[in-house]
Motif scaffolding. Structure first.
Motif, PDB file in Angstrom:
ATOM      1  N   HIS A 212     -21.889   1.618-108.086  1.00  2.65           N
ATOM      2  CA  HIS A 212     -22.107   2.430-109.275  1.00  2.65           C
ATOM      3  C   HIS A 212     -23.553   2.181-109.712  1.00  2.65           C
ATOM      4  O   HIS A 212     -24.278   1.433-109.057  1.00  2.65           O
ATOM      5  CB  HIS A 212     -21.163   2.022-110.409  1.00  2.65           C
TER       6      HIS A 212
ATOM      7  N   CYS B  52     -22.769   6.640-115.357  1.00  6.09           N
ATOM      8  CA  CYS B  52     -22.923   6.089-114.020  1.00  6.09           C
ATOM      9  C   CYS B  52     -23.905   6.988-113.273  1.00  6.09           C
ATOM     10  O   CYS B  52     -23.822   8.207-113.332  1.00  6.09           O
ATOM     11  CB  CYS B  52     -21.575   6.063-113.310  1.00  6.09           C
TER      12      CYS B  52
ATOM     13  N   GLU C 162     -24.775   6.623-109.897  1.00  8.22           N
ATOM     14  CA  GLU C 162     -24.687   6.516-108.437  1.00  8.22           C
ATOM     15  C   GLU C 162     -23.350   7.131-108.053  1.00  8.22           C
ATOM     16  O   GLU C 162     -22.312   6.718-108.598  1.00  8.22           O
ATOM     17  CB  GLU C 162     -24.727   5.032-108.025  1.00  8.22           C
ATOM     18  N   TYR C 163     -23.366   8.097-107.167  1.00 10.93           N
ATOM     19  CA  TYR C 163     -22.118   8.790-106.851  1.00 10.93           C
ATOM     20  C   TYR C 163     -21.075   7.799-106.358  1.00 10.93           C
ATOM     21  O   TYR C 163     -21.318   7.053-105.413  1.00 10.93           O
ATOM     22  CB  TYR C 163     -22.344   9.874-105.802  1.00 10.93           C
ATOM     23  N   CYS C 164     -19.915   7.787-107.040  1.00 12.89           N
ATOM     24  CA  CYS C 164     -18.924   6.747-106.756  1.00 12.89           C
ATOM     25  C   CYS C 164     -17.538   7.320-106.566  1.00 12.89           C
ATOM     26  O   CYS C 164     -16.549   6.620-106.650  1.00 12.89           O
ATOM     27  CB  CYS C 164     -18.932   5.716-107.882  1.00 12.89           C
TER      28      CYS C 164
ATOM     29  N   HIS D  11     -17.004  10.451-110.725  1.00 15.26           N
ATOM     30  CA  HIS D  11     -18.313   9.852-110.994  1.00 15.26           C
ATOM     31  C   HIS D  11     -18.963  10.453-112.240  1.00 15.26           C
ATOM     32  O   HIS D  11     -19.525   9.749-113.075  1.00 15.26           O
ATOM     33  CB  HIS D  11     -19.206  10.046-109.772  1.00 15.26           C
TER      34      HIS D  11
ATOM     35  N   MET E 252     -17.865   9.033-115.783  1.00 21.43           N
ATOM     36  CA  MET E 252     -17.903   7.578-115.921  1.00 21.43           C
ATOM     37  C   MET E 252     -19.019   7.305-116.931  1.00 21.43           C
ATOM     38  O   MET E 252     -20.101   6.862-116.595  1.00 21.43           O
ATOM     39  CB  MET E 252     -18.189   6.943-114.559  1.00 21.43           C
TER      40      MET E 252
END
Ligand code: CUA
Length: 401
Positions: A237, A272, A274-276, A280, A283
């Motif tokens: 993340h 967030c 960062e692609y998670c 995503h 988040m």
């Protein structure tokens, strides 16, 4: 060569005359200078914008240059016009020490780039206009320039100097931000990224919460920064609250460090970065910066044991008889699961589902009934509760202030 004059004699040394194409009629003298541009169009039987009287190409280049000249400063002006209410994630309106350092460095780099852009774009626009095609020059080859020590030195040395300035300024900013040591009065927090929410732990204070990080503000002479240890429970993340600090990745099996130091009370939002996975984009993060006394009050409230209202016994029993307790903590009870957010003071939070909806009884009911309906892919399952159980459980959860 002898004394026979050929057109080659008029060309500078080392330059060959443009070759005639075997597929095209011989070039007249006037056509020679436009030969290169026109070859394609002519061989395809279409009119070239560069043909005699054609100005489309020049116009479009000039229009592009003007557009670029206008866009550059406009972009900077837009970015700098910070009304915080409309741009709560505007990096050009910093409210925290590290964010301010980054903003200053970014401003320096942007200013240098804008100056370069104006000089280069200005010269380009000037050249396009000043040396545009004119009817009286129709048959003339423009003067050819081959090498200039002054110009080549200038465009080598000046960029090197610019890069050195930017490197030194950036190094100092990195040192100021990443090399900072926690002063006395620092609040230590561990942030754990989960799919798709943030666990927030205050190890020194014994507090655990989720998605909403509460911190004190630094007031004049009284520094209260918050140092964050970033960990992940699953995938990568990235923790980013643009007005408070730069973005820092949250990596499994690794602990990254960062810090924030808000200088004005308020709520700062982030997400967030960062692609998670599926959720995503949902988040979300909130950082609530309190005046020092308010922060102490918040800490005191979070340290209270959970409310246990005997009148809500039915809802409590419903909660403890389902597998809710395998994932959630309610301090001092059997509920000690570690997969989901701590619910001890659930109703002290402004949102549920990591910022997806406001934390109202109605939304909480909809969430418990079917989390997937609000946040598809969320790891919390639908517990298939009856309406009566749902009402009782939400009444109990709503008491956890
Ligand atoms: Cu967590 Cu994207």
């Amino acid at each position: 060569m002898g004394d026979q004059m050929t057109s080659q004699n008029f060309l500078p040394q080392g330059r060959k005359e443009i070759q005639k194409s075997p597929f095209l009629p011989p070039l007249t003298k006037g056509e020679r200078s436009t030969h290169v541009q026109n070859t394609y169009h002519r061989s395809h039987g279409i009119a070239s914008p560069f043909e005699k009287g054609g100005v489309r190409g020049i116009c479009s280049e000039a229009a592009l240059a003007v557009l670029l000249l206008l866009c550059g400063p406009a972009t900077v002006a837009f970015a700098a016009s910070g009304d915080n209410a409309f741009t709560p994630t505007n990096i050009f309106v910093p409210f925290s020490t590290p964010a301010h350092a980054i903003y200053q460095n970014a401003s320096l780099v942007l200013t240098i780039c804008a100056a370069i852009f104006l000089v280069v774009g200005g010269l380009l626009a000037y050249s396009i206009f000043r040396f545009r095609r004119r009817p009286e020059h129709e048959n003339l080859e423009p003067p050819q320039v081959y090498g200039s020590n002054q110009i080549e030195l200038a465009w080598t040395v000046i960029p090197i100097l610019i890069v050195i300035v930017i490197t030194l300024a950036t190094t100092r900013t990195i040192y100021d931000v990443q090399g900072a040591l926690p002063p006395p009065g620092t609040v230590n927090v561990t942030v754990v990224g989960h799919q798709w929410w943030w666990e927030i732990r205050y190890p020194d204070l014994g507090i655990v919460t989720a998605n909403e990080l509460h911190v004190p503000v630094t007031e004049s002479g009284n520094r209260r920064p918050t140092f964050l240890k970033l960990e992940s429970a699953d995938v990568a993340h990235s923790f980013w609250v643009p007005q408070l600090a730069g973005k820092t990745d949250v990596i499994p099996n690794r602990r990254n460090l960062m810090w924030i130091e808000p200088t004005e009370p308020g709520t700062y939002v982030g997400n967030c970065a960062e692609y998670c996975g599926l959720q995503h984009a949902r988040m979300l993060l909130r950082v609530v910066a309190h005046a020092p006394n308010d922060f102490q009050n918040w800490v005191a409230a979070q340290k209270q044991p959970p409310v246990d209202d005997p009148q809500l016994r039915a809802g409590r029993d419903a909660f403890f008889s389902t597998s809710c307790i395998n994932c959630h903590v309610i301090k001092g009870t059997r509920a000690n699961g570690q997969f989901g957010p701590d619910l001890t003071h659930l109703m002290s939070r402004e949102t549920i589902g990591a910022g997806v909806v406001p934390n109202t009884a109605e939304n909480l009911r909809a969430w418990v009934r079917d989390p997937q309906h609000i946040k598809p892919g969320a790891l919390m399952p639908n517990m298939q509760l009856s309406d009566a159980e749902l009402d009782q459980m939400v009444a109990y959860l709503s008491s956890l202030r």
